[in-house]
Each structure stands twice: as structure tokens, then as C-alpha cells.
Scaffold this active site. Structure first.
Site, PDB file in Angstrom:
ATOM      1  CB  CYS A 100      -0.826  -0.145   1.054  1.00 52.63           C
ATOM      2  SG  CYS A 100      -1.940   1.361   1.460  1.00 52.63           S
ATOM      3  CG  HIS A 142      -5.718  -2.602  -1.046  1.00 47.73           C
ATOM      4  ND1 HIS A 142      -4.557  -3.317  -0.356  1.00 47.73           N
ATOM      5  CD2 HIS A 142      -5.237  -1.448  -1.101  1.00 47.73           C
ATOM      6  CE1 HIS A 142      -3.748  -2.173   0.116  1.00 47.73           C
ATOM      7  NE2 HIS A 142      -4.399  -0.996  -0.455  1.00 47.73           N
ATOM      8  CD  GLU A 143      -6.428   1.089  -3.936  1.00 47.00           C
ATOM      9  OE1 GLU A 143      -6.652   1.944  -3.399  1.00 47.00           O
ATOM     10  OE2 GLU A 143      -5.476   0.233  -4.075  1.00 47.00           O
ATOM     11  CG  HIS A 146      -7.379   2.656   1.374  1.00 48.17           C
ATOM     12  ND1 HIS A 146      -6.536   2.958   2.340  1.00 48.17           N
ATOM     13  CD2 HIS A 146      -6.597   2.090   0.349  1.00 48.17           C
ATOM     14  CE1 HIS A 146      -5.341   2.540   1.990  1.00 48.17           C
ATOM     15  NE2 HIS A 146      -5.433   2.009   0.985  1.00 48.17           N
TER      16      HIS A 146
HETATM   17 NI    NI Z   1      -3.809   1.254  -0.297  1.00 47.12          NI
END
Ligand code: NI
Length: 177
Positions: A100, A142-143, A146
Site C-alpha cells: 500500500c 483493497h482500495e 480505504h
Molecule cells: Ni492502499
């Protein structure tokens, strides 16, 4: 070209629940996306979420291009995803190594849903509705994490599977995301 500072793990702004975008095709949204693209490309990232540059909106981008250094790597189309909704299509999960841009130099082994439907809009408000699997599904999860204040180490099952790139993968050239 504007490369924005990417916030690093430990910054409380990465832990917020991001807000929905209400208006599409606005100068502000286009400018945000230009900055996100410039920043992601400058750092050689696979994806970036708006909260990583301190903008608390539900906006992510990602793309994985063919790279001659990694001929077997899966590619992912260049995508802008606003107000995403993720729906796992089965209970099946895979573990895979993630990095990341907010946690430079490190990698962790993260379980993600294998098969996934994702919906949302692009910056013009056009609907996006895709069914994906494997690496593409991993990048999206993953994105979008956030946007809910979740960083991948929070999902690592065994912290023995979290560490520095050069210690985990000696001699390999590993990207940050
Ligand atoms: Ni990330």
C-alpha cells in the site's frame, strides 16, 4: 501535474468513513481525479483512494498495465470508481500479498473474496457494474477498504505474514502497491 502527498499509516485521516459523492462531472471531481492519477503514476502504484491524499470522499482509482518485467501478472483496466458497492459472489477467499502506498516498503498476506461484483459510477456519473475475480477482485477490495478506514494490515490473519519487502522477498524488486 500535481503529485499530492500520500498519507501514511498512523495518520488519523486514513481511519475515517469517507462520504458519498453527490455531484458528478464537476470541475472539483475532475481535478481530484487528475491529482489522484498523477500521484498514483508518479509512485508507480496499482491503485489509490481519495482518503490517502486527505480527501474524505468515496472515490478510488486503479489500473494494472502489462509490464514486461512481470509477463505473467494479471492486468486490470484503468478504472475510476465512485460510491462503490461490493458484493461477494461466494464465500470463497484467497490469500495474497498486498502492499500500500500508505505503508511503503512493506507487504502482508491478506485474505480477500475470490469472486466479486462491484457497482458504482465513473466521474461523469455513468454506471459501472462488473463481475471479477482473482487479482482484479483483490485490488478493488483493497482500495474500497480505504473508504471505510481499513488498511490491509488490519486484515492480516497472522502478523508473521507481515513485514518489510527486502526481508520477505530478498533480491526481488517489489512495488509498493
Ligand atoms: Ni492502499
Amino acid at each position: 501535474m500535481t503529485i499530492r502527498e500520500v498519507l501514511r499509516m498512523g495518520d488519523a485521516r486514513l481511519l475515517r468513513h469517507a462520504e458519498e459523492v453527490r455531484k458528478f462531472d464537476t470541475p472539483e471531481l475532475h481535478e481530484l481525479l487528475k491529482d489522484m492519477r498523477d500521484t498514483m503514476h508518479a509512485l508507480d502504484g496499482v491503485g489509490l483512494a481519495a482518503p490517502q491524499i486527505g480527501v474524505n470522499l468515496r472515490v478510488v482509482i486503479f489500473e494494472v498495465n502489462a509490464n514486461p518485467r512481470y509477463p505473467d501478472a494479471e492486468t486490470v483496466p484503468q478504472t475510476v470508481l465512485v460510491n462503490p458497492v461490493l458484493t461477494p459472489l461466494s464465500d470463497a477467499m484467497d490469500e495474497g500479498w498486498e502492499g500500500c502506498l500508505s505503508i511503503p516498503g512493506m507487504r502482508g498476506l491478506v485474505p480477500r473474496f475470490t469472486h466479486l461484483r462491484y457497482q458504482g459510477r465513473d466521474e461523469y456519473g455513468a454506471l459501472i457494474d462488473r463481475t471479477v475475480s482473482g487479482f482484479h477482485a483483490r485490488v478493488v477490495q483493497h482500495e474500497c477498504d480505504h473508504l471505510d478506514g481499513i488498511l490491509y494490515p488490519m486484515r492480516v490473519r497472522d502478523l508473521k505474514d507481515f513485514g518489510f519487502n527486502e526481508a520477505l522477498f530478498p533480491g526481488e524488486n517489489v512495488r509498493d502497491e
